[in-house]
Design an enzyme around this catalytic site. Sequence first.
Site, PDB file in Angstrom:
ATOM      1  N   CYS A  80       0.834  -1.195   0.000  1.00 46.24           N
ATOM      2  CA  CYS A  80       0.000   0.000   0.000  1.00 46.24           C
ATOM      3  C   CYS A  80       0.880   1.261   0.000  1.00 46.24           C
ATOM      4  CB  CYS A  80      -0.980  -0.050   1.177  1.00 46.24           C
ATOM      5  SG  CYS A  80      -2.363   1.071   0.971  1.00 46.24           S
ATOM      6  N   HIS A 167      -3.834  -5.193   0.580  1.00 45.71           N
ATOM      7  CA  HIS A 167      -3.253  -5.670   1.842  1.00 45.71           C
ATOM      8  C   HIS A 167      -3.273  -7.197   1.919  1.00 45.71           C
ATOM      9  CE1 HIS A 167      -2.717  -1.828   3.938  1.00 45.71           C
ATOM     10  NE2 HIS A 167      -3.728  -1.425   3.181  1.00 45.71           N
ATOM     11  N   GLU A 169      -1.956  -8.975   4.080  1.00 46.34           N
ATOM     12  CA  GLU A 169      -1.891  -9.443   5.475  1.00 46.34           C
ATOM     13  C   GLU A 169      -3.256  -9.604   6.137  1.00 46.34           C
ATOM     14  OE1 GLU A 169      -1.149  -6.546   4.260  1.00 46.34           O
ATOM     15  OE2 GLU A 169      -1.387  -4.880   5.650  1.00 46.34           O
TER      16      GLU A 169
END
Length: 510
Positions: A80, A167, A169
């Site tokens: 990001c 993202h 994660e």
Amino acid sequence: MNKILILDFGSQYTQLIARRVRELGVFCEIHPFSLPLDDIKVFDPKGIILSGSPASVYQPDAPLCHGEVIELGVPVLGICYGMGILGHLHGAVTTRSAYREYGRAKLVIDDSTDLFFNLEGDLSVWMSHGDKLEGIPDTFRRLAHTANAPFAAIRHRVQPLFAVQFHPEVAHTDSGKAILGNFLFKVCGCASDWQMRSFAEIAIDRIRRQVGDRRVLCALSGGVDSSVTALLIHQAIGPKLTCVFVDNGLIRKGEEAQVLQAMGEHLGLHLISVDAAERFLARLKGVIDPEEKRKIIGAEFIAVFEEESRRLGRFDFLAQGTLYPDVIESVSVLGPSVTIKSHHNVGGLPEQFDFELIEPLRELFKDEVRELGKEIGLPDVILWRKPFPGPGLAIRIIGEVTKARLDLLREADAIVEAEVAKTEVGRELWQAFAILLPIKTVGVMGDERTYEHVIAIRAVTSLDGMTADWARLPYDLLQAISSRIVSEVKGVNRVVYDISSKPPSTIEWE
Ligand code: XMP
């Protein structure tokens, strides 16, 4: 050892990146974005991940890492804002998107050689950004795109530099872990050789070096977090740790004995129990407002703890079981210095104290703390304890807290706990407990009219306590709890079940 360095630019997800890397069996450390280049070289990472950030790279005070980070020959993955950084360092232009993209987006993979290795088709990914790359330098090529982000994933043509706009994660990104895994194993060449055992060993070694010959004080409630903290420190420095258990009279049935037995006798911690029940009750006399109860209990806890610490001699450190979700601010990205702000989970403890803090769990999530506890030998009775609020039973007695009411609720609560523990559903629940209501209702027992108290039962499922749903407990279990409470707890003739979720309700009633 394989090590990954995560440079934090202040994203709320930075700890999640670390967590995923740990889950993939690779050691990692989070450092502020401003970590000096020499320190990075000493750390000797096999890969570097640049986190997201609330900032924008084109702001004049935007947090930027050292430009040479991308010239070390070490693979880099920008996530990001980290993508913005990578682009910025290569002269790419980042602009504000026409609209913020927040939530799911469909990712089309254009190249599945490295980052998207073994991944095909479209992925659902989680976006949370207001900026995007307008174009990419000639030295880069595109790996994936979405409708709104033409460069949702890119890589340098020659060097091992990668970036994604989404993202990987977060749990909402399909195959996010596989993408991170491709970066770690395929790009960086890491081996999956890290386990919770390694976390324990590193933490113990760090505590030993930090404390040296000095002494540590720890408030031990018997909850999982404070117990794992205490045991870890005990394994590092033994008798230089003193633990204090405060019996405020608001704890559950048998709790003090259980904690003293498990942590003191069985594990050998130096543990002191303070009987402060009377003074807490005296301070709570006549109080019915929930917030006032909480404040009084918090303040009294500090008073007791302070007195004990003075009585026990000089301590240099205070240990706390702060977890990552308690740490609301990781890095202050806009100031010149890095601010680490701690939240104190023992009633706002140490601000008045002249102690250094030891918080060995501050990078971990609750389930990781349990895993660590298991690894270092914490017994199951403590490991699988349900969360219990600092103000204890006082916030489960609606109305004034008296000794008689506490005794009544303690008995009812013990029955709920015992019956739930007998069932399969027990471990799946976040909490299950009893509440004493401030009303009486009419009943009939034998041929007699009764006019007695009502107990409410609350059982919830939750991942983190932030949101919760009422548990669909089996009727047989509810039946067993209800009949045991009515027949065994004197003064109760009715039991009701709370079927509210959070929100709009909360888990505790006060
Ligand atoms: P609520 O009632 O806010 O509770 O939905 C969410 C979770 O937090 C626990 N809780 C506390 N824990 N000190 C604590 O350590 C407190 O003052 C406190 N108040 C609530 C609650 O038991 C639930 O798990």
